[in-house]
Design an enzyme around this catalytic site. Sequence first.
Site, short mmCIF file in Angstrom:
data_model
loop_
_atom_site.label_atom_id
_atom_site.label_comp_id
_atom_site.label_asym_id
_atom_site.label_seq_id
_atom_site.Cartn_x
_atom_site.Cartn_y
_atom_site.Cartn_z
N LYS A 238 42.54 34.08 35.28
CA LYS A 238 43.32 32.19 35.78
C LYS A 238 44.05 32.52 37.16
O LYS A 238 43.32 31.03 37.62
CB LYS A 238 44.81 32.71 35.55
CG LYS A 238 45.74 33.34 35.44
CD LYS A 238 47.28 33.35 35.27
CE LYS A 238 48.24 34.45 36.01
NZ LYS A 238 48.13 35.78 35.79
N LYS B 219 35.07 39.72 35.18
CA LYS B 219 36.20 38.92 33.75
C LYS B 219 37.09 37.87 34.18
O LYS B 219 37.31 37.34 35.03
CB LYS B 219 37.69 40.31 33.63
CG LYS B 219 38.50 40.00 33.34
CD LYS B 219 39.52 41.12 33.16
CE LYS B 219 40.94 40.66 32.32
NZ LYS B 219 42.16 41.41 32.81
N LYS C 221 44.82 45.29 43.43
CA LYS C 221 46.10 44.28 43.96
C LYS C 221 46.97 44.47 45.40
O LYS C 221 47.12 43.58 46.28
CB LYS C 221 47.48 44.41 43.35
CG LYS C 221 47.31 44.02 41.75
CD LYS C 221 48.60 43.01 40.73
CE LYS C 221 48.09 42.43 39.36
NZ LYS C 221 48.57 43.04 38.25
#
Length: 337
Positions: free
Chosen positions: A207, A204, A116
Amino acid sequence: MKKTILTGLRVNSELTLGNYLGALLPMVRLANKYSKEYAVNIFVPDLHSIISSIDGNLQENTLRSIKYYLAAGLELNENIHIYRQSHVPAHAELAWVLNCVATMGEMSRMIQYKEKSEGKESTNVGIFDYPVLMAADILLYSASFVPVGEDQFQHLELTRNLAERFNNRFGETFVVPEETRKQAEFMGTDNGIRIRDLVNPDKKMSKSTPGENSKIMLSDTPEQAAKKIMGATTDSLENINFDLSTQPGVSNLLQIEALINDRPLGEVIREWQGKTRYGDLKKQVAASVQNLLADFQAKYAAISDADIEKLLPEGEAYANEIANAKLAEVYQKVGLR
Ligand code: TRP
């Protein structure tokens, strides 16, 4: 004392089929199966949500995520406790104490934090520290089992390490949650579940991946979702096999089929292994996904915000009682009381 199963699902926006099959549905099935023998805590980590930007309204998202559990089939009873993290102040308070036990080194190794923060000019401290808050979420309730997706296993290991370190330093205080291998066993999988991107099955399903066809959202129409399955990337081997490294697309379809129908993966693999027509497999999985979404969406539509708001006072009173007792013990052990 009953053992505790605890989980939370961060919902900053809508969920994908991957979140649903990898985290929500396994948890609901476990809760339904074990809520006679265990206390089952299901909470919304709304304090975690504010580490990043939120689509829509946070309080609405919170209610929505509780609705997700119910629409996924959670059967409520007096052993199931549903609460919002921000309504139990002890979470933030224990996180502070655990901050003084965690080290910069171990926190810097957290993969999610690294992902992140990578390439960003600046990262908020919450993103760095949120695994400590997660440890507090778990340790306050002496949870033994914490069903989560594979991406959370490292945070679970951190939780175990912090609990053991605290216990060694200040005396036996926390129940150390089971190791991740046992957690996976408890969930009935060999490993964490990771549903793949439909276009790039090496990744993976997420969204945040651009491209409509990569992911199925829980709000997709059942027909849209079926079409996405029919268009999923497979491979050119023309032989159905479960092998995530060489045939991730086909393997992903087998996994989805097994999870939706609550069948052991091995059984689904045996059914399809060696067959050559990928189209048949896709049709089967598309039908499963279509039925799942139709059923989920109908149940979801039937639950009102008021239904959820009625559940929370009991859950939050229970949570505060357990959490405050553990926090008092911690404050005493570290010398604050
Ligand atoms: N970190 C989890 C996620 O991103 C959510 C979470 C927060 C959680 N605290 C937890 C899960 C405690 C299990 C137990 O999905």
